[in-house]
Write a protein that holds these residues in place. Structure first.
Motif, mmCIF file in Angstrom:
data_model
loop_
_atom_site.group_PDB
_atom_site.id
_atom_site.type_symbol
_atom_site.label_atom_id
_atom_site.label_comp_id
_atom_site.label_asym_id
_atom_site.label_seq_id
_atom_site.Cartn_x
_atom_site.Cartn_y
_atom_site.Cartn_z
ATOM 1 N N GLN A 195 0.826 -1.210 0.000
ATOM 2 C CA GLN A 195 0.000 0.000 0.000
ATOM 3 C C GLN A 195 0.855 1.252 0.000
ATOM 4 O O GLN A 195 0.581 2.195 -0.727
ATOM 5 N N ARG A 196 1.903 1.250 0.820
ATOM 6 C CA ARG A 196 2.790 2.420 0.885
ATOM 7 C C ARG A 196 3.474 2.693 -0.448
ATOM 8 O O ARG A 196 3.753 3.836 -0.786
ATOM 9 N N LEU A 197 3.749 1.639 -1.179
ATOM 10 C CA LEU A 197 4.407 1.778 -2.478
ATOM 11 C C LEU A 197 3.420 2.144 -3.594
ATOM 12 O O LEU A 197 3.817 2.417 -4.711
ATOM 13 N N GLY A 198 2.135 2.127 -3.266
ATOM 14 C CA GLY A 198 1.123 2.490 -4.244
ATOM 15 C C GLY A 198 0.734 1.366 -5.189
ATOM 16 O O GLY A 198 0.152 1.608 -6.238
ATOM 17 N N HIS A 199 1.066 0.146 -4.805
ATOM 18 C CA HIS A 199 0.717 -0.999 -5.639
ATOM 19 C C HIS A 199 -0.724 -1.403 -5.375
ATOM 20 O O HIS A 199 -1.173 -1.416 -4.240
ATOM 21 N N ARG A 200 -1.429 -1.748 -6.439
ATOM 22 C CA ARG A 200 -2.832 -2.152 -6.294
ATOM 23 C C ARG A 200 -2.965 -3.546 -5.714
ATOM 24 O O ARG A 200 -3.924 -3.844 -5.016
ATOM 25 N N LYS A 201 -2.012 -4.401 -6.024
ATOM 26 C CA LYS A 201 -2.056 -5.786 -5.550
ATOM 27 C C LYS A 201 -0.720 -6.159 -4.919
ATOM 28 O O LYS A 201 0.327 -5.689 -5.334
ATOM 29 N N VAL A 202 -0.771 -7.033 -3.924
ATOM 30 C CA VAL A 202 0.441 -7.516 -3.259
ATOM 31 C C VAL A 202 1.339 -8.234 -4.263
ATOM 32 O O VAL A 202 2.562 -8.153 -4.175
ATOM 33 N N ASP A 203 0.729 -8.892 -5.236
ATOM 34 C CA ASP A 203 1.513 -9.603 -6.258
ATOM 35 C C ASP A 203 2.493 -8.673 -6.964
ATOM 36 O O ASP A 203 3.613 -9.059 -7.280
ATOM 37 N N GLU A 204 2.074 -7.447 -7.202
ATOM 38 C CA GLU A 204 2.950 -6.477 -7.871
ATOM 39 C C GLU A 204 4.196 -6.216 -7.034
ATOM 40 O O GLU A 204 5.317 -6.180 -7.538
ATOM 41 N N TYR B 230 9.973 -6.949 -6.000
ATOM 42 C CA TYR B 230 11.038 -6.920 -5.007
ATOM 43 C C TYR B 230 11.519 -8.279 -4.518
ATOM 44 O O TYR B 230 12.409 -8.347 -3.686
ATOM 45 N N SER B 231 10.963 -9.355 -5.009
ATOM 46 C CA SER B 231 11.357 -10.679 -4.518
ATOM 47 C C SER B 231 12.774 -11.070 -4.911
ATOM 48 O O SER B 231 13.353 -11.984 -4.334
ATOM 49 N N HIS B 232 13.366 -10.362 -5.861
ATOM 50 C CA HIS B 232 14.730 -10.671 -6.305
ATOM 51 C C HIS B 232 15.800 -10.150 -5.346
ATOM 52 O O HIS B 232 16.975 -10.465 -5.502
ATOM 53 N N LEU B 233 15.423 -9.355 -4.367
ATOM 54 C CA LEU B 233 16.408 -8.758 -3.471
ATOM 55 C C LEU B 233 17.207 -9.815 -2.729
ATOM 56 O O LEU B 233 16.686 -10.849 -2.334
ATOM 57 N N SER B 234 18.445 -9.525 -2.537
ATOM 58 C CA SER B 234 19.311 -10.450 -1.811
ATOM 59 C C SER B 234 18.931 -10.455 -0.332
ATOM 60 O O SER B 234 18.309 -9.516 0.159
ATOM 61 N N PRO B 235 19.314 -11.501 0.409
ATOM 62 C CA PRO B 235 19.009 -11.543 1.844
ATOM 63 C C PRO B 235 19.550 -10.333 2.605
ATOM 64 O O PRO B 235 18.891 -9.835 3.514
ATOM 65 N N SER B 236 20.706 -9.828 2.222
ATOM 66 C CA SER B 236 21.250 -8.669 2.942
ATOM 67 C C SER B 236 20.412 -7.423 2.672
ATOM 68 O O SER B 236 20.184 -6.614 3.567
ATOM 69 N N ALA B 237 19.916 -7.265 1.449
ATOM 70 C CA ALA B 237 19.052 -6.127 1.135
ATOM 71 C C ALA B 237 17.729 -6.261 1.869
ATOM 72 O O ALA B 237 17.189 -5.281 2.376
ATOM 73 N N GLN B 238 17.211 -7.460 1.947
ATOM 74 C CA GLN B 238 15.965 -7.685 2.667
ATOM 75 C C GLN B 238 16.143 -7.353 4.144
ATOM 76 O O GLN B 238 15.254 -6.768 4.771
ATOM 77 N N LYS B 239 17.279 -7.694 4.712
ATOM 78 C CA LYS B 239 17.560 -7.399 6.117
ATOM 79 C C LYS B 239 17.604 -5.884 6.345
ATOM 80 O O LYS B 239 17.075 -5.382 7.338
#
Length: 52
Positions: A9-18, A23-32
């Protein structure tokens, strides 16, 4: 813990899938780093609240 729906929602995406597809490609360190960023924002106490 980051709640993906709130982030979406904060990113302005209509669906969680978006958000997940973007962003699912982010490395574990970026996710942290993102987790820590949101944690600090969520747990921050405004300085005015500390004054009694």
């Amino acid at each position: 813990m980051i709640f993906i729906h709130a982030s979406s929602q904060r990113l302005g995406h209509r669906k969680v899938d978006e958000t997940l597809n973007t962003y699912s490609h982010l490395s574990p360190s970026a996710q942290k780093e993102i987790e820590e960023f949101y944690y600090k924002k969520v747990t921050a106490v405004p300085s005015k609240a500390l004054k009694l």
